[in-house]
Design a protein around this motif. Structure first.
Motif, PDB file in Angstrom:
ATOM      1  N   GLN A   1       0.989  -0.999  -0.069  1.00 50.57           N
ATOM      2  CA  GLN A   1      -0.016  -0.213  -0.094  1.00 50.57           C
ATOM      3  C   GLN A   1       0.806   1.341   0.090  1.00 50.57           C
ATOM      4  OE1 GLN A   1      -4.252  -0.753   1.064  1.00 50.57           O
ATOM      5  NE2 GLN A   1      -3.172  -1.075   3.069  1.00 50.57           N
ATOM      6  N   THR A   2       1.954   1.097   0.601  1.00 56.02           N
ATOM      7  CA  THR A   2       3.187   2.328   0.466  1.00 56.02           C
ATOM      8  C   THR A   2       3.321   2.492  -1.058  1.00 56.02           C
ATOM      9  OG1 THR A   2       3.723   1.794   2.657  1.00 56.02           O
ATOM     10  CG2 THR A   2       5.151   3.235   1.387  1.00 56.02           C
ATOM     11  N   ILE A   3       3.631   1.529  -1.893  1.00 54.02           N
ATOM     12  CA  ILE A   3       4.027   1.851  -3.089  1.00 54.02           C
ATOM     13  C   ILE A   3       2.842   2.284  -3.844  1.00 54.02           C
ATOM     14  CG2 ILE A   3       4.773   0.365  -4.979  1.00 54.02           C
ATOM     15  CD1 ILE A   3       6.166  -1.644  -3.404  1.00 54.02           C
ATOM     16  N   GLU A   4       1.697   1.818  -3.607  1.00 54.94           N
ATOM     17  CA  GLU A   4       0.552   2.245  -4.242  1.00 54.94           C
ATOM     18  C   GLU A   4       0.333   3.732  -4.124  1.00 54.94           C
ATOM     19  OE1 GLU A   4      -1.416   0.430  -6.541  1.00 54.94           O
ATOM     20  OE2 GLU A   4       0.506  -0.832  -6.332  1.00 54.94           O
ATOM     21  N   SER A   5       0.487   4.117  -2.723  1.00 54.89           N
ATOM     22  CA  SER A   5       0.385   5.415  -2.550  1.00 54.89           C
ATOM     23  C   SER A   5       1.461   6.357  -2.993  1.00 54.89           C
ATOM     24  CB  SER A   5       0.550   5.565  -0.830  1.00 54.89           C
ATOM     25  OG  SER A   5       0.388   6.963  -0.541  1.00 54.89           O
ATOM     26  N   ALA A   6       2.594   5.914  -3.370  1.00 53.37           N
ATOM     27  CA  ALA A   6       3.743   6.545  -3.930  1.00 53.37           C
ATOM     28  C   ALA A   6       3.272   6.878  -5.245  1.00 53.37           C
ATOM     29  CB  ALA A   6       5.142   5.959  -3.886  1.00 53.37           C
ATOM     30  N   LYS A   7       2.699   5.849  -5.870  1.00 58.98           N
ATOM     31  CA  LYS A   7       2.068   5.811  -7.245  1.00 58.98           C
ATOM     32  C   LYS A   7       1.121   6.975  -7.548  1.00 58.98           C
ATOM     33  CE  LYS A   7       3.157   0.884  -8.676  1.00 58.98           C
ATOM     34  NZ  LYS A   7       2.320  -0.254  -8.990  1.00 58.98           N
ATOM     35  N   LYS A   8       0.249   7.011  -6.388  1.00 54.32           N
ATOM     36  CA  LYS A   8      -0.838   8.015  -6.590  1.00 54.32           C
ATOM     37  C   LYS A   8      -0.495   9.401  -6.170  1.00 54.32           C
ATOM     38  CE  LYS A   8      -5.232   5.734  -5.116  1.00 54.32           C
ATOM     39  NZ  LYS A   8      -6.124   5.552  -4.105  1.00 54.32           N
ATOM     40  N   PHE A   9       0.420   9.577  -5.365  1.00 53.79           N
ATOM     41  CA  PHE A   9       1.055  10.871  -5.255  1.00 53.79           C
ATOM     42  C   PHE A   9       1.572  11.362  -6.470  1.00 53.79           C
ATOM     43  CE2 PHE A   9       0.520  10.334  -0.619  1.00 53.79           C
ATOM     44  CZ  PHE A   9       0.184  11.756  -0.369  1.00 53.79           C
ATOM     45  N   ALA A  10       2.367  10.338  -7.285  1.00 57.45           N
ATOM     46  CA  ALA A  10       3.085  10.795  -8.576  1.00 57.45           C
ATOM     47  C   ALA A  10       2.151  11.391  -9.506  1.00 57.45           C
ATOM     48  CB  ALA A  10       3.966   9.272  -8.846  1.00 57.45           C
TER      49      ALA A  10
END
Lengths: 289, 289
Positions: free
Chosen positions: B273-282
């Motif tokens: 979920q941290t990786i998914e969150s990073a993608k979303k912020f990007a």
């Protein structure tokens, strides 16, 4: 033995007397509970619901407004209107009558309502508080059902409950409220197998599936409390519930009628939450002084 | 017949390979997923959990930070720290290790985390989105359990599921996730009567009650998938689950072991979920350009 009929109408009238006292007291303190209903388009059912809400709100002496918009309103325009009433301190409750026209994302609109004014209890943050067991605003239909069970002294603690229907406004919050009261709850839905067998395990059976007279006596454990949330029209246009009440009444211990069961309680809880919201805003502004 | 053992360890390893590729790609684009863990005090169990999270995060090449605070920190100071990491764009996930010392209201702290960085999925708005069927961040333990059921091709649709335990971090979100996949779900808890009988109706039984070896083969429907979330120590200090695995394995169709069952998946979903969150912020920052 015939089931005890749980009258939502009677309980709503009782609660209204208490609420009237509350409103009078608030008005003496210079505070008039305010409820604004945003109504988009001309859907006849919505018109009826909204009129009933207004009638009840005005009878209690609320500051009550129905704000009407053409069905051509854009999402952005409606969002601006929500924002306007979020900021308008004379309203403690905001209700957007659903359904909305296709060009508008209902979720976006509901999410835009100040969660403190969300007297329908549909905002995700209010749903989340309910799920984690710290309810604030609660969806009105299940809230009213809990009040009815309490008024008729139906024990919830330790009982088995089955909720048929998993809508966001009835089934899911209903399950949470019953679980918070220590019932063991199962949510059944369209994909549930052996539904009558499952329903027969229920001491408390809440039916919110939207299928007229679907639940027959085969679904009922003798003595169970049966709550009928259905509002359907039969082929003659008569209002009927999801429960085949004549035969279910022979087996159940308690049964809500349709009409005058769950319906009157839903509006009552809406007004109740608006009064509670007004009290909360008043307390907040006192804290600020 | 002995149950198929569902290895969380194996699935976590599989997922980590995929996640490693994702992280590598993001880093090529100049984005390093960042996870900050706020750890208050010296609780030994918390120290261990946090170290494991950091080890796994660093192995994946995350920007990983454990921020330690003395157990005397005030609520306000901790709130300020949360706010600081809400605003720090190098972190896409914020985790406050629970439990917190008595002077601090955990709910207040969790509610202060930017819900977009709430990779634990405990924020009320994320719980609310889950309840209304529009999940964003999801509590990691139940999320990991769904992944395990899917990996071992355990059918969920149309099945009966019983979740024992109604915690906010496991039982309640687990029930929602199973219901979203069209299972018919019952949540059982300490006030549930006839628990073994109820558990025997379950095709999928999730046990998260925190009582070592409580669930015996009498609770199990032959062939059921049994998920053991328990982490208890027996009198010899050995880690055991809530399920008496030796005898349950003779009846169940599938069983998660303890250790190497649910545990490794929980941390994996946190990192996922941290990786998914990073993608979303990007994606958001690209939209802004």
């Amino acid at each position: 033995m015939s089931a005890i009929i749980m009258s939502g109408k009677t309980l709503a009238d009782e609660m209204t007397i208490q609420m009237q006292e509350d409103v009078n007291k608030l008005k003496e303190q210079g505070l008039t509970p305010g409820l604004v209903v945003l109504l988009v388009g001309e859907d006849p059912a919505s018109q009826t619901y909204v009129r009933n809400k207004e009638k009840r709100a005005k009878a209690l002496g609320f500051h009550s407004l129905i704000k009407r918009y053409p069905s051509t309103i854009t999402e952005e325009e409606l969002l601006n209107e929500v924002q306007r009433y979020n900021e308008d301190a004379s309203f403690h409750g905001i209700l957007v009558q659903l359904p909305l026209p296709k060009q508008i994302d209902s979720d976006k609109i509901v999410n835009a309502i100040d969660s403190m004014k969300d007297v329908d209890g549909f905002h995700p943050i209010n749903m989340g508080k309910l799920l984690i067991g710290q309810p604030d605003k609660i969806p009105c239909t299940p809230y009213g059902i809990i009040k009815m069970l309490d008024r008729y002294q139906v024990e919830i603690e330790g009982k088995r409950a089955v909720v048929i229907g998993r809508s966001n406004i009835v089934g899911k919050p209903m399950a949470q409220l019953l679980m918070m009261r220590n019932a063991t709850v199962t949510i059944a839905h369209s994909r549930t197998k052996d539904l009558p067998e499952l329903a027969r395990t229920a001491d408390i059976l809440v039916v919110a599936m939207g299928k007229g007279h679907f639940v027959t006596k085969d679904f009922i454990k003798p003595g169970a409390a049966v709550i009928d949330v259905g509002m359907n029209r039969d082929k003659n246009g008569k209002l009927i519930g999801d429960v085949k009440s004549d035969e279910v009444a022979e087996v159940a211990g308690y049964l809500t009628p349709v009409p005058k069961g769950v319906g009157p309680m839903t509006i009552t809880m809406l007004l109740y939450q608006t009064i509670e919201s007004a009290k909360k805003f008043a307390a907040l502004s006192t804290e600020k002084l």
